[in-house]
Design a protein around this motif. Sequence first.
Motif, short mmCIF file in Angstrom:
data_model
loop_
_atom_site.label_atom_id
_atom_site.label_comp_id
_atom_site.label_asym_id
_atom_site.label_seq_id
_atom_site.Cartn_x
_atom_site.Cartn_y
_atom_site.Cartn_z
N PHE A 86 -3.86 -0.87 -8.43
CA PHE A 86 -5.01 -0.02 -8.17
C PHE A 86 -4.53 1.41 -7.93
CE2 PHE A 86 -7.94 2.28 -5.56
CZ PHE A 86 -9.18 1.97 -6.10
N LEU A 87 -5.16 2.37 -8.62
CA LEU A 87 -4.81 3.79 -8.44
C LEU A 87 -6.06 4.56 -7.99
CD1 LEU A 87 -2.52 2.74 -10.34
CD2 LEU A 87 -2.60 4.94 -11.48
N GLY A 88 -5.97 5.23 -6.85
CA GLY A 88 -7.12 5.98 -6.36
C GLY A 88 -6.69 7.25 -5.65
N LEU A 89 -7.63 8.18 -5.53
CA LEU A 89 -7.31 9.47 -4.90
C LEU A 89 -7.33 9.36 -3.38
CD1 LEU A 89 -9.51 11.92 -7.02
CD2 LEU A 89 -7.31 10.93 -7.58
N PRO A 99 -0.79 -4.00 -5.81
CA PRO A 99 -0.35 -2.79 -5.13
C PRO A 99 -1.43 -1.70 -5.17
CG PRO A 99 1.24 -3.47 -6.82
CD PRO A 99 0.00 -4.29 -7.00
N ILE A 100 -1.56 -0.97 -4.07
CA ILE A 100 -2.57 0.08 -3.97
C ILE A 100 -1.84 1.42 -3.89
CG2 ILE A 100 -4.47 0.98 -2.57
CD1 ILE A 100 -4.87 -1.89 -1.48
N HIS A 101 -1.98 2.23 -4.95
CA HIS A 101 -1.35 3.56 -4.99
C HIS A 101 -2.44 4.59 -4.72
CE1 HIS A 101 2.56 2.20 -6.53
NE2 HIS A 101 1.83 1.22 -7.03
N ILE A 102 -2.30 5.33 -3.64
CA ILE A 102 -3.41 6.16 -3.18
C ILE A 102 -2.90 7.54 -2.78
CG2 ILE A 102 -3.37 5.44 -0.72
CD1 ILE A 102 -6.51 5.25 -2.79
N GLY A 103 -3.72 8.55 -3.06
CA GLY A 103 -3.31 9.91 -2.68
C GLY A 103 -3.26 10.08 -1.18
N HIS A 104 -4.29 9.56 -0.48
CA HIS A 104 -4.33 9.68 0.98
C HIS A 104 -5.25 8.63 1.56
CE1 HIS A 104 -5.23 11.53 4.96
NE2 HIS A 104 -3.95 11.81 4.88
N ILE A 105 -4.92 8.15 2.77
CA ILE A 105 -5.83 7.24 3.48
C ILE A 105 -6.55 8.05 4.55
CG2 ILE A 105 -6.02 5.12 4.84
CD1 ILE A 105 -3.38 4.21 3.53
N VAL A 118 0.86 -1.19 0.00
CA VAL A 118 0.00 0.00 0.00
C VAL A 118 0.89 1.23 0.00
CG1 VAL A 118 -1.83 1.22 1.23
CG2 VAL A 118 -1.73 -1.27 1.32
N PHE A 119 0.67 2.12 -0.99
CA PHE A 119 1.56 3.25 -1.18
C PHE A 119 0.80 4.58 -1.15
CE2 PHE A 119 3.17 -0.46 -3.47
CZ PHE A 119 4.40 -0.63 -2.84
N PRO A 120 0.60 5.15 0.05
CA PRO A 120 0.01 6.49 0.10
C PRO A 120 1.08 7.49 -0.36
CG PRO A 120 0.13 5.46 2.30
CD PRO A 120 0.92 4.61 1.36
N SER A 121 0.68 8.45 -1.17
CA SER A 121 1.68 9.39 -1.70
C SER A 121 2.20 10.31 -0.60
CB SER A 121 1.06 10.24 -2.82
OG SER A 121 1.97 11.25 -3.17
N PRO A 122 3.52 10.43 -0.49
CA PRO A 122 4.09 11.34 0.51
C PRO A 122 4.32 12.74 -0.07
CG PRO A 122 5.83 10.01 -0.47
CD PRO A 122 4.56 9.68 -1.21
N ALA A 173 -8.65 6.75 0.04
CA ALA A 173 -9.12 5.43 0.48
C ALA A 173 -9.61 5.50 1.91
CB ALA A 173 -8.00 4.41 0.38
N ALA A 174 -10.54 4.63 2.25
CA ALA A 174 -10.89 4.37 3.66
C ALA A 174 -10.07 3.16 4.09
CB ALA A 174 -12.37 4.06 3.78
N PRO A 175 -9.68 3.10 5.37
CA PRO A 175 -8.94 1.92 5.83
C PRO A 175 -9.70 0.63 5.53
CG PRO A 175 -8.97 3.63 7.53
CD PRO A 175 -9.88 4.11 6.42
N GLU A 176 -11.05 0.70 5.61
CA GLU A 176 -11.87 -0.50 5.35
C GLU A 176 -11.68 -1.01 3.91
OE1 GLU A 176 -12.81 2.38 6.67
OE2 GLU A 176 -14.41 2.17 8.14
N GLY A 177 -11.58 -0.07 2.97
CA GLY A 177 -11.41 -0.44 1.56
C GLY A 177 -10.04 -1.02 1.30
N ILE A 178 -9.03 -0.42 1.92
CA ILE A 178 -7.66 -0.92 1.77
C ILE A 178 -7.60 -2.37 2.29
CG2 ILE A 178 -5.29 -0.68 2.66
CD1 ILE A 178 -5.59 1.79 1.26
N GLN A 179 -8.21 -2.56 3.47
CA GLN A 179 -8.18 -3.89 4.09
C GLN A 179 -8.87 -4.92 3.18
OE1 GLN A 179 -6.74 -4.20 7.41
NE2 GLN A 179 -6.58 -6.27 6.56
#
Length: 207
Positions: free
Chosen positions: A156-159, A177-183, A4-8, A161-167
């Motif tokens: 998966f690329l998304g803007l 891999p989940i690439h996400i703007g923010h959790i 899981v890769f939240p963008s820093p 995410a909710a922790p529930e969705g990531i899980q």
Amino acid sequence: MNNVFPSPHPLMATKLTILRNVETEPKKFREVVREIAVMLAYEATQDLATRPTTVQTPLAVTDGTELMERIGLVPILRSGLGMVEGVWELMPSAEVWHIGLYRDERTLKPVSYYNRLPVEPTVSVCLILDPMLATGGSAVATVDILKKWGVRKIKFLGLIAAPEGIQALHDAHPDVPIHIGHIDERLNEHGYILPGLGDAGDRQFGT
Ligand code: URA
């Protein structure tokens, strides 16, 4: 979860702030969705396979690089549509395969209503584009469809995410891999992400 890769990136945070703002109009909203999608795609494609080639510059022949992989962009209708254009500019030879899913009110499970994938896979890597990873139901169903189609490399690329969705996505498909703007914090009782940005489809299309 090591996949899981939240963008820093600080630009991601500033752009998400624009999207979260209830005053942001659809035109600006679409612009920023497009920009964020490009940033996510750039991050998510760092491991694409390449092969050496040669190229003639105005002065000499030199070494070059070309992509080996055939890329499929898979927007989940309808809110994923706004993420396609920017990513497509970055990789113009990509194919775009739309997937439409709705949630059955009785079972609460995603049901596919649009899927024109041919029998044999035509791409080797798929980037699923969906702004909001909320319950994860659509994302899991889309990965199921793509794996059944025969694609093994899926991201998966998304803007947001909710922790529930990531899980849920990680539990069902730990190899994706989940690439996400923010959790964000959590889902509310209606399945919306808090604090989120509201309905990503409505905000893009002015509905
Ligand atoms: N879909 C959206 O558009 N927004 C949410 O918060 C959750 C799902």
